[in-house]
Design a protein around this motif. Structure first.
Motif, PDB file in Angstrom:
ATOM      1  N   LEU A  83      58.413  45.652  38.717  1.00 27.64           N
ATOM      2  CA  LEU A  83      59.616  45.671  38.957  1.00 27.64           C
ATOM      3  C   LEU A  83      59.842  44.860  37.288  1.00 27.64           C
ATOM      4  CD1 LEU A  83      62.123  47.674  38.233  1.00 27.64           C
ATOM      5  CD2 LEU A  83      63.436  46.384  39.924  1.00 27.64           C
ATOM      6  N   LEU A  84      59.319  43.526  37.263  1.00 32.98           N
ATOM      7  CA  LEU A  84      59.840  42.684  36.719  1.00 32.98           C
ATOM      8  C   LEU A  84      58.970  43.148  35.077  1.00 32.98           C
ATOM      9  CD1 LEU A  84      61.110  39.596  37.966  1.00 32.98           C
ATOM     10  CD2 LEU A  84      62.497  40.690  36.800  1.00 32.98           C
ATOM     11  N   LYS A  85      57.618  43.425  35.530  1.00 31.99           N
ATOM     12  CA  LYS A  85      56.310  43.396  34.656  1.00 31.99           C
ATOM     13  C   LYS A  85      57.166  45.112  33.361  1.00 31.99           C
ATOM     14  CE  LYS A  85      52.578  41.554  35.656  1.00 31.99           C
ATOM     15  NZ  LYS A  85      50.931  42.103  36.180  1.00 31.99           N
ATOM     16  N   LEU A  86      57.830  45.755  33.787  1.00 29.80           N
ATOM     17  CA  LEU A  86      57.914  46.632  33.739  1.00 29.80           C
ATOM     18  C   LEU A  86      59.661  46.635  32.714  1.00 29.80           C
ATOM     19  CD1 LEU A  86      57.831  49.674  33.744  1.00 29.80           C
ATOM     20  CD2 LEU A  86      59.655  50.337  35.239  1.00 29.80           C
ATOM     21  N   THR A  87      60.322  45.724  32.694  1.00 35.57           N
ATOM     22  CA  THR A  87      61.861  45.886  32.697  1.00 35.57           C
ATOM     23  C   THR A  87      62.138  44.395  32.307  1.00 35.57           C
ATOM     24  OG1 THR A  87      63.004  45.394  34.593  1.00 35.57           O
ATOM     25  CG2 THR A  87      62.254  47.892  34.080  1.00 35.57           C
ATOM     26  N   GLY A  88      60.878  43.437  32.825  1.00 36.40           N
ATOM     27  CA  GLY A  88      61.932  42.234  32.602  1.00 36.40           C
ATOM     28  C   GLY A  88      62.235  41.588  31.055  1.00 36.40           C
ATOM     29  N   SER A  89      61.323  41.748  29.893  1.00 38.48           N
ATOM     30  CA  SER A  89      61.299  41.757  28.933  1.00 38.48           C
ATOM     31  C   SER A  89      62.844  41.876  28.191  1.00 38.48           C
ATOM     32  CB  SER A  89      60.656  42.150  27.732  1.00 38.48           C
ATOM     33  OG  SER A  89      60.603  43.005  27.629  1.00 38.48           O
ATOM     34  N   LEU A  94      54.137  34.809  32.921  1.00 38.33           N
ATOM     35  CA  LEU A  94      54.430  35.964  31.289  1.00 38.33           C
ATOM     36  C   LEU A  94      55.716  35.731  31.190  1.00 38.33           C
ATOM     37  CD1 LEU A  94      53.492  38.254  30.063  1.00 38.33           C
ATOM     38  CD2 LEU A  94      54.686  39.823  32.186  1.00 38.33           C
ATOM     39  N   ARG A  95      57.099  35.295  31.810  1.00 39.72           N
ATOM     40  CA  ARG A  95      58.375  34.938  31.244  1.00 39.72           C
ATOM     41  C   ARG A  95      58.401  33.648  30.112  1.00 39.72           C
ATOM     42  NH1 ARG A  95      62.902  31.963  31.935  1.00 39.72           N
ATOM     43  NH2 ARG A  95      64.394  33.224  31.308  1.00 39.72           N
ATOM     44  N   SER A  96      57.432  32.470  30.897  1.00 33.89           N
ATOM     45  CA  SER A  96      57.842  31.170  29.638  1.00 33.89           C
ATOM     46  C   SER A  96      56.798  31.606  28.686  1.00 33.89           C
ATOM     47  CB  SER A  96      57.192  30.395  29.987  1.00 33.89           C
ATOM     48  OG  SER A  96      54.972  30.811  30.094  1.00 33.89           O
ATOM     49  N   SER A  97      56.015  32.434  27.976  1.00 34.45           N
ATOM     50  CA  SER A  97      55.645  33.488  26.787  1.00 34.45           C
ATOM     51  C   SER A  97      56.587  34.076  25.903  1.00 34.45           C
ATOM     52  CB  SER A  97      53.914  33.817  27.235  1.00 34.45           C
ATOM     53  OG  SER A  97      54.380  34.417  28.085  1.00 34.45           O
ATOM     54  N   ASP A  98      57.356  34.709  26.587  1.00 34.96           N
ATOM     55  CA  ASP A  98      58.320  35.833  26.727  1.00 34.96           C
ATOM     56  C   ASP A  98      58.109  37.442  25.985  1.00 34.96           C
ATOM     57  OD1 ASP A  98      61.016  36.784  25.230  1.00 34.96           O
ATOM     58  OD2 ASP A  98      59.850  36.955  22.724  1.00 34.96           O
ATOM     59  N   SER A 143      72.759  33.923  32.790  1.00 36.54           N
ATOM     60  CA  SER A 143      71.712  33.333  33.387  1.00 36.54           C
ATOM     61  C   SER A 143      71.379  34.141  34.462  1.00 36.54           C
ATOM     62  CB  SER A 143      72.048  32.401  33.756  1.00 36.54           C
ATOM     63  OG  SER A 143      73.018  31.998  34.558  1.00 36.54           O
ATOM     64  N   HIS A 144      71.388  35.165  34.522  1.00 34.53           N
ATOM     65  CA  HIS A 144      70.182  36.009  35.421  1.00 34.53           C
ATOM     66  C   HIS A 144      69.295  36.460  35.938  1.00 34.53           C
ATOM     67  CE1 HIS A 144      74.667  37.015  36.524  1.00 34.53           C
ATOM     68  NE2 HIS A 144      74.052  38.712  35.390  1.00 34.53           N
ATOM     69  N   MET A 145      68.403  36.381  34.832  1.00 37.47           N
ATOM     70  CA  MET A 145      66.955  35.954  35.036  1.00 37.47           C
ATOM     71  C   MET A 145      66.841  34.232  34.991  1.00 37.47           C
ATOM     72  SD  MET A 145      63.911  37.093  34.494  1.00 37.47           S
ATOM     73  CE  MET A 145      64.759  39.020  33.670  1.00 37.47           C
ATOM     74  N   GLU A 146      66.759  33.383  34.495  1.00 34.14           N
ATOM     75  CA  GLU A 146      66.779  32.227  35.324  1.00 34.14           C
ATOM     76  C   GLU A 146      67.070  31.607  36.415  1.00 34.14           C
ATOM     77  OE1 GLU A 146      65.359  29.961  33.719  1.00 34.14           O
ATOM     78  OE2 GLU A 146      65.617  31.023  31.850  1.00 34.14           O
ATOM     79  N   GLU A 147      68.031  33.128  37.731  1.00 35.28           N
ATOM     80  CA  GLU A 147      68.326  32.749  38.296  1.00 35.28           C
ATOM     81  C   GLU A 147      66.603  33.744  39.466  1.00 35.28           C
ATOM     82  OE1 GLU A 147      72.239  34.705  39.475  1.00 35.28           O
ATOM     83  OE2 GLU A 147      73.260  32.344  37.837  1.00 35.28           O
ATOM     84  N   LEU A 159      61.059  51.283  41.903  1.00 37.85           N
ATOM     85  CA  LEU A 159      60.340  51.360  40.312  1.00 37.85           C
ATOM     86  C   LEU A 159      60.656  52.508  39.232  1.00 37.85           C
ATOM     87  CD1 LEU A 159      56.685  50.527  41.466  1.00 37.85           C
ATOM     88  CD2 LEU A 159      57.951  49.865  40.508  1.00 37.85           C
ATOM     89  N   PHE A 160      61.161  53.642  40.059  1.00 44.91           N
ATOM     90  CA  PHE A 160      61.404  54.905  39.761  1.00 44.91           C
ATOM     91  C   PHE A 160      63.284  54.277  38.751  1.00 44.91           C
ATOM     92  CE2 PHE A 160      64.607  58.771  39.473  1.00 44.91           C
ATOM     93  CZ  PHE A 160      64.532  59.082  39.064  1.00 44.91           C
ATOM     94  N   LEU A 161      63.969  53.761  39.062  1.00 40.33           N
ATOM     95  CA  LEU A 161      65.549  53.586  38.685  1.00 40.33           C
ATOM     96  C   LEU A 161      64.891  52.449  37.352  1.00 40.33           C
ATOM     97  CD1 LEU A 161      68.362  53.616  39.951  1.00 40.33           C
ATOM     98  CD2 LEU A 161      68.126  51.617  40.263  1.00 40.33           C
ATOM     99  N   GLY A 162      63.697  51.404  37.783  1.00 36.02           N
ATOM    100  CA  GLY A 162      63.235  50.561  36.230  1.00 36.02           C
ATOM    101  C   GLY A 162      63.534  51.917  35.166  1.00 36.02           C
TER     102      GLY A 162
END
Length: 402
Positions: free
Chosen positions: A247-253, A297-301, A265-269, A197-200
């Motif tokens: 981590l994905l909630k923090l940095t996903g977008s 959440l990801r499907s709603s951008d 396509s890393h996010m799709e994977e 989380l610190f690295l994010g």
């Protein structure tokens, strides 16, 4: 009547109590205001040989040590605080008062510039900040901001690397142990999750100057975050999955945007890995729900609302708010329908056309409608005027619908 033994025991108790009462000394408390007491005190003061200027009394068995003789209250020595003490105090202050970061960070940096003057001290500073940023709860955000500020304002830059370079080297040591950490014991996993989380936060806040002069994010951290999430998903226990979700909630977008711009396509994977875990892994129900919410959440951008298309170019395909301000109508059986319902598209357009007709007849602000009311006023009572108007309009609509 007492028995022999009891009688003797009673006599002894009574005699003992009498003796105590008789042997108790009788004190006469003197009156403080009595003349005799005042005279006694005055005579003692006059006859006393004590003097306020007499030398201090030292017992004959007491030996004055050399340390005590050399001690001087006016020259108390306070040792200078170490770098660890100073940094710990600074970070503790920022942890308890994160809102003061902008006003205090310049002073903190100036103090560090005066203290951190060697390569060893810089290494110690990096280790202290890294340790505190991963150990203090909820300090990773402030710690990442502090690292970014120090990377631009610390003046020391030894041959081994400046502050930012040494910090990335420290993070790399932890990163290289990721596969062992995700399968370690509870304490090892907890420390590793704090590092992730610190690295994010560090990826979001650490700015690196590009060749063009503008600040960019560190690409090396982008690759590292992808590998860390793959390691977390490789051992899908609850702790690892919760860390990956955070981590994905923090940095996903941000990650999604960067990878899409580069055609990756890393996010799709990663999302496919999550869907596989939902089907196969034996995680708890709460963690499974967190993963489902993350996929949603990801499907709603990532919950972002894009700017709407210009009004002249808006269509149902390019503007999700195209039908938002359209009116809602109801069928004869009370079923609501709007312009978004294909079954009622023709009927919806007919009603809108009728509204345009009534708009032309009655005027834009309804001023011409007053003439209609005045024409009906002679045949309808004032209280029934509005009812008559709307009944006529409604009957006309129903007849045309039929």
């Amino acid at each position: 009547v007492f028995s022999g033994n009891n009688y003797c025991r009673s006599i002894c108790v009574l005699s003992l109590s009498d003796c105590k009462r008789q042997s108790k000394p009788q004190y006469n408390t003197p009156n403080a205001n009595s003349p005799s007491l005042s005279n006694d005190v005055s005579s003692l003061v006059k006859s006393s040989k004590l003097s306020a200027s007499a030398p201090e009394f030292v017992p004959s068995t007491f030996t004055l040590s050399d340390d005590a003789a050399a001690y001087d209250d006016s020259e108390i020595y306070y040792p200078e605080p170490t770098l660890a003490d100073m940094v710990t105090d600074f970070l503790g202050h920022l942890s308890s008062s994160p809102g003061s970061f902008d006003s205090d960070v310049e002073y903190i940096t100036s103090m560090l510039n005066g203290c951190v003057t060697t390569e060893d001290l810089l290494q110690e500073l990096v280790e202290l900040i890294y340790t505190q940023s991963t150990a203090i709860p909820n300090f990773s955000y402030t710690g990442a901001r502090l690292c970014n500020y120090l990377s631009h304002h610390l003046t020391i830059s030894p041959p081994s690397g400046n502050f930012r370079q040494l910090l990335l080297k420290r993070c790399r040591r932890e990163y290289e142990q990721r596969d062992e950490a995700v399968r370690g014991d509870a304490d090892t996993q907890k420390k590793f999750h704090s590092f992730v989380l610190f690295l994010g936060e560090l990826y979001l806040h650490l700015e690196v100057k590009s060749a063009k002069g503008g600040p960019n994010r560190a690409d090396i951290l982008l690759t590292g975050l992808k590998d860390l999430m793959i390691s977390l998903f490789s051992n899908p226990v609850d702790g690892n999955l919760i860390c990956a979700v955070k981590l994905l909630k923090l940095t996903g977008s941000v990650l999604d945007d960067v990878w899409n711009e580069r055609g990756q396509s890393h996010m799709e994977e990663l999302i496919q890995r999550i869907e596989t875990i939902l089907l196969d892994a034996t995680c708890s129900r709460d963690v499974r729900q967190m993963l489902l919410k993350l996929v949603e959440l990801r499907s709603s951008d990532w919950g972002r609302v894009r700017s709407a298309a210009a009004a002249s170019n808006a269509t149902p395909e390019n503007d999700p708010n195209y039908f938002m301000n359209e009116p809602t109508f109801y069928t004869e059986d009370g079923t609501p329908f709007t312009a978004a319902d294909p079954e009622y598209a023709e009927k919806y357009q007919e009603i809108l056309d009728r509204q345009d007709y009534f708009h032309d007849v009655y005027g834009e602000n309804g001023n011409d409608q007053l003439d209609v009311k005045e024409g009906l006023a002679s045949s309808c009572p004032q209280s029934q005027l509005c009812v008559c108007v709307w009944v006529c309009v409604w009957r006309g609509l129903c007849e045309n619908d039929k």
